[in-house]
Design a protein around this motif. Structure first.
Motif, PDB file in Angstrom:
ATOM      1  N   SER A 120      56.164 -42.764  13.949  1.00  0.00           N
ATOM      2  CA  SER A 120      57.204 -42.354  12.993  1.00  0.00           C
ATOM      3  C   SER A 120      58.399 -43.296  13.052  1.00  0.00           C
ATOM      4  O   SER A 120      58.921 -43.716  12.014  1.00  0.00           O
ATOM      5  N   LEU A 121      58.820 -43.663  14.252  1.00  0.00           N
ATOM      6  CA  LEU A 121      59.944 -44.590  14.406  1.00  0.00           C
ATOM      7  C   LEU A 121      59.586 -45.990  13.917  1.00  0.00           C
ATOM      8  O   LEU A 121      60.388 -46.653  13.248  1.00  0.00           O
ATOM      9  N   LYS A 122      58.397 -46.444  14.254  1.00  0.00           N
ATOM     10  CA  LYS A 122      57.969 -47.783  13.851  1.00  0.00           C
ATOM     11  C   LYS A 122      57.837 -47.887  12.334  1.00  0.00           C
ATOM     12  O   LYS A 122      58.175 -48.919  11.754  1.00  0.00           O
ATOM     13  N   LYS A 123      57.390 -46.826  11.700  1.00  0.00           N
ATOM     14  CA  LYS A 123      57.272 -46.819  10.242  1.00  0.00           C
ATOM     15  C   LYS A 123      58.654 -46.967   9.603  1.00  0.00           C
ATOM     16  O   LYS A 123      58.822 -47.699   8.621  1.00  0.00           O
ATOM     17  N   GLN A 124      59.653 -46.296  10.174  1.00  0.00           N
ATOM     18  CA  GLN A 124      61.020 -46.434   9.663  1.00  0.00           C
ATOM     19  C   GLN A 124      61.532 -47.863   9.862  1.00  0.00           C
ATOM     20  O   GLN A 124      62.182 -48.420   8.969  1.00  0.00           O
ATOM     21  N   ILE A 125      61.244 -48.460  11.009  1.00  0.00           N
ATOM     22  CA  ILE A 125      61.688 -49.831  11.279  1.00  0.00           C
ATOM     23  C   ILE A 125      61.061 -50.793  10.277  1.00  0.00           C
ATOM     24  O   ILE A 125      61.745 -51.661   9.717  1.00  0.00           O
ATOM     25  N   VAL A 126      59.758 -50.674  10.056  1.00  0.00           N
ATOM     26  CA  VAL A 126      59.071 -51.564   9.114  1.00  0.00           C
ATOM     27  C   VAL A 126      59.640 -51.391   7.714  1.00  0.00           C
ATOM     28  O   VAL A 126      59.872 -52.372   7.000  1.00  0.00           O
ATOM     29  N   LYS A 127      59.916 -50.153   7.315  1.00  0.00           N
ATOM     30  CA  LYS A 127      60.483 -49.889   5.987  1.00  0.00           C
ATOM     31  C   LYS A 127      61.879 -50.495   5.874  1.00  0.00           C
ATOM     32  O   LYS A 127      62.208 -51.143   4.872  1.00  0.00           O
ATOM     33  N   LEU A 128      62.714 -50.324   6.883  1.00  0.00           N
ATOM     34  CA  LEU A 128      64.072 -50.876   6.847  1.00  0.00           C
ATOM     35  C   LEU A 128      64.058 -52.404   6.839  1.00  0.00           C
ATOM     36  O   LEU A 128      64.873 -53.035   6.154  1.00  0.00           O
ATOM     37  N   ARG A 129      63.155 -53.013   7.595  1.00  0.00           N
ATOM     38  CA  ARG A 129      63.055 -54.477   7.577  1.00  0.00           C
ATOM     39  C   ARG A 129      62.592 -54.968   6.212  1.00  0.00           C
ATOM     40  O   ARG A 129      63.043 -56.008   5.733  1.00  0.00           O
ATOM     41  N   ILE A 180      66.698 -57.011  -0.058  1.00  0.00           N
ATOM     42  CA  ILE A 180      68.128 -57.199  -0.331  1.00  0.00           C
ATOM     43  C   ILE A 180      68.515 -58.663  -0.138  1.00  0.00           C
ATOM     44  O   ILE A 180      69.256 -59.231  -0.943  1.00  0.00           O
ATOM     45  N   SER A 181      68.003 -59.293   0.919  1.00  0.00           N
ATOM     46  CA  SER A 181      68.324 -60.702   1.183  1.00  0.00           C
ATOM     47  C   SER A 181      67.770 -61.610   0.090  1.00  0.00           C
ATOM     48  O   SER A 181      68.402 -62.588  -0.293  1.00  0.00           O
ATOM     49  N   SER A 182      66.590 -61.298  -0.424  1.00  0.00           N
ATOM     50  CA  SER A 182      66.003 -62.135  -1.470  1.00  0.00           C
ATOM     51  C   SER A 182      66.724 -61.966  -2.812  1.00  0.00           C
ATOM     52  O   SER A 182      66.622 -62.822  -3.676  1.00  0.00           O
ATOM     53  N   ASP A 183      67.447 -60.870  -2.987  1.00  0.00           N
ATOM     54  CA  ASP A 183      68.215 -60.653  -4.213  1.00  0.00           C
ATOM     55  C   ASP A 183      69.530 -61.421  -4.213  1.00  0.00           C
ATOM     56  O   ASP A 183      70.255 -61.408  -5.193  1.00  0.00           O
ATOM     57  N   GLY A 184      69.874 -62.100  -3.129  1.00  0.00           N
ATOM     58  CA  GLY A 184      71.071 -62.895  -3.064  1.00  0.00           C
ATOM     59  C   GLY A 184      72.231 -62.217  -2.367  1.00  0.00           C
ATOM     60  O   GLY A 184      73.318 -62.782  -2.279  1.00  0.00           O
ATOM     61  N   TYR A 185      72.044 -61.042  -1.855  1.00  0.00           N
ATOM     62  CA  TYR A 185      73.108 -60.345  -1.134  1.00  0.00           C
ATOM     63  C   TYR A 185      73.277 -60.994   0.226  1.00  0.00           C
ATOM     64  O   TYR A 185      72.312 -61.261   0.927  1.00  0.00           O
ATOM     65  N   LYS A 186      74.524 -61.276   0.588  1.00  0.00           N
ATOM     66  CA  LYS A 186      74.797 -61.901   1.879  1.00  0.00           C
ATOM     67  C   LYS A 186      75.537 -60.920   2.775  1.00  0.00           C
ATOM     68  O   LYS A 186      76.475 -60.278   2.345  1.00  0.00           O
ATOM     69  N   THR A 187      75.096 -60.845   4.013  1.00  0.00           N
ATOM     70  CA  THR A 187      75.753 -59.974   4.982  1.00  0.00           C
ATOM     71  C   THR A 187      76.930 -60.701   5.589  1.00  0.00           C
ATOM     72  O   THR A 187      77.120 -61.899   5.372  1.00  0.00           O
ATOM     73  N   LYS A 188      77.744 -60.017   6.362  1.00  0.00           N
ATOM     74  CA  LYS A 188      78.883 -60.629   7.042  1.00  0.00           C
ATOM     75  C   LYS A 188      78.434 -61.754   7.956  1.00  0.00           C
ATOM     76  O   LYS A 188      79.072 -62.788   8.050  1.00  0.00           O
ATOM     77  N   ASP A 189      77.331 -61.526   8.653  1.00  0.00           N
ATOM     78  CA  ASP A 189      76.834 -62.529   9.589  1.00  0.00           C
ATOM     79  C   ASP A 189      76.457 -63.816   8.858  1.00  0.00           C
ATOM     80  O   ASP A 189      76.718 -64.909   9.336  1.00  0.00           O
ATOM     81  N   ASP A 190      75.846 -63.712   7.684  1.00  0.00           N
ATOM     82  CA  ASP A 190      75.449 -64.892   6.922  1.00  0.00           C
ATOM     83  C   ASP A 190      76.672 -65.669   6.445  1.00  0.00           C
ATOM     84  O   ASP A 190      76.703 -66.891   6.500  1.00  0.00           O
ATOM     85  N   SER A 191      77.688 -64.976   5.970  1.00  0.00           N
ATOM     86  CA  SER A 191      78.877 -65.665   5.450  1.00  0.00           C
ATOM     87  C   SER A 191      79.702 -66.293   6.583  1.00  0.00           C
ATOM     88  O   SER A 191      80.283 -67.362   6.402  1.00  0.00           O
TER      89      SER A 191
END
Length: 174
Positions: free
Chosen positions: A143-152, A158-169
């Motif tokens: 159950s936990l691993k399924k959530q991790i895979v979904k979140l990743r 989100i990253s492929s859509d061009g959204y940049k996180t604080k760490d990237d900027s």
């Protein structure tokens, strides 16, 4: 009649523990290793999917639809209850006249047999408890691993859509 009853009880007991050794140990251990190994994202997703196909397959038995993991946990719980009952019924009674290493009613061979039966029942209790814990671990970790895979996967989308996180900027500014 008495010998037939002993034979049926013995065969049923051996089949139960045979299933424990060859089915209820290797399958959840394999799945736990598969779920807990640090793998690349694609293999992690594949491993989680494999565990899902093995355990979380829905099987219909008439109008009843159940998952295989629920059957496995239920059977492990049943085996654990039987092992607990054997220990409680056979060795927890205060009316057993023999205690310690000697008994005025039984010979040495009978005492060894009683000790062997007690040790076997205790071993079966611990094995059945371990099996039950393994199945519950597989269920929870999956159950936990399924959530991790979904979140990743969501993060990659989100990253492929061009959204940049604080760490990237902050990396680009340095």
């Amino acid at each position: 009649m008495k010998y037939e009853q002993i034979f049926v009880t013995t065969i049923g007991s051996m089949m139960t523990w045979g299933h424990m050794i060859w089915i209820f140990f290797p399958i959840p251990l394999f799945c736990l290793v598969l779920l807990l190994m640090p793998l690349p994202r694609n293999l992690e997703k594949y491993g989680t999917g494999l565990v899902e196909r093995i355990f979380f397959t829905r099987v219909s038995v008439g109008p009843l639809i159940i998952r295989l993991v629920n059957v496995s946990i239920g059977l492990s719980l049943l085996i654990f209850a039987m092992a607990s009952k054997t220990i409680q019924r056979g060795f927890g009674s205060a009316h057993v006249p023999c205690g310690g290493n000697h008994c005025p009613f039984h010979t040495g061979e009978t005492m060894w047999y009683r000790k062997a039966a007690r040790f076997r029942a205790e071993r079966n209790f611990w094995l059945s408890l371990f099996t039950l814990v393994l199945w519950l671990l597989v269920y929870n970790i999956y159950s936990l691993k399924k959530q991790i895979v979904k979140l990743r996967g969501d993060l990659e989308t989100i990253s492929s859509d061009g959204y940049k996180t604080k760490d990237d900027s902050s990396k680009k500014e340095e």
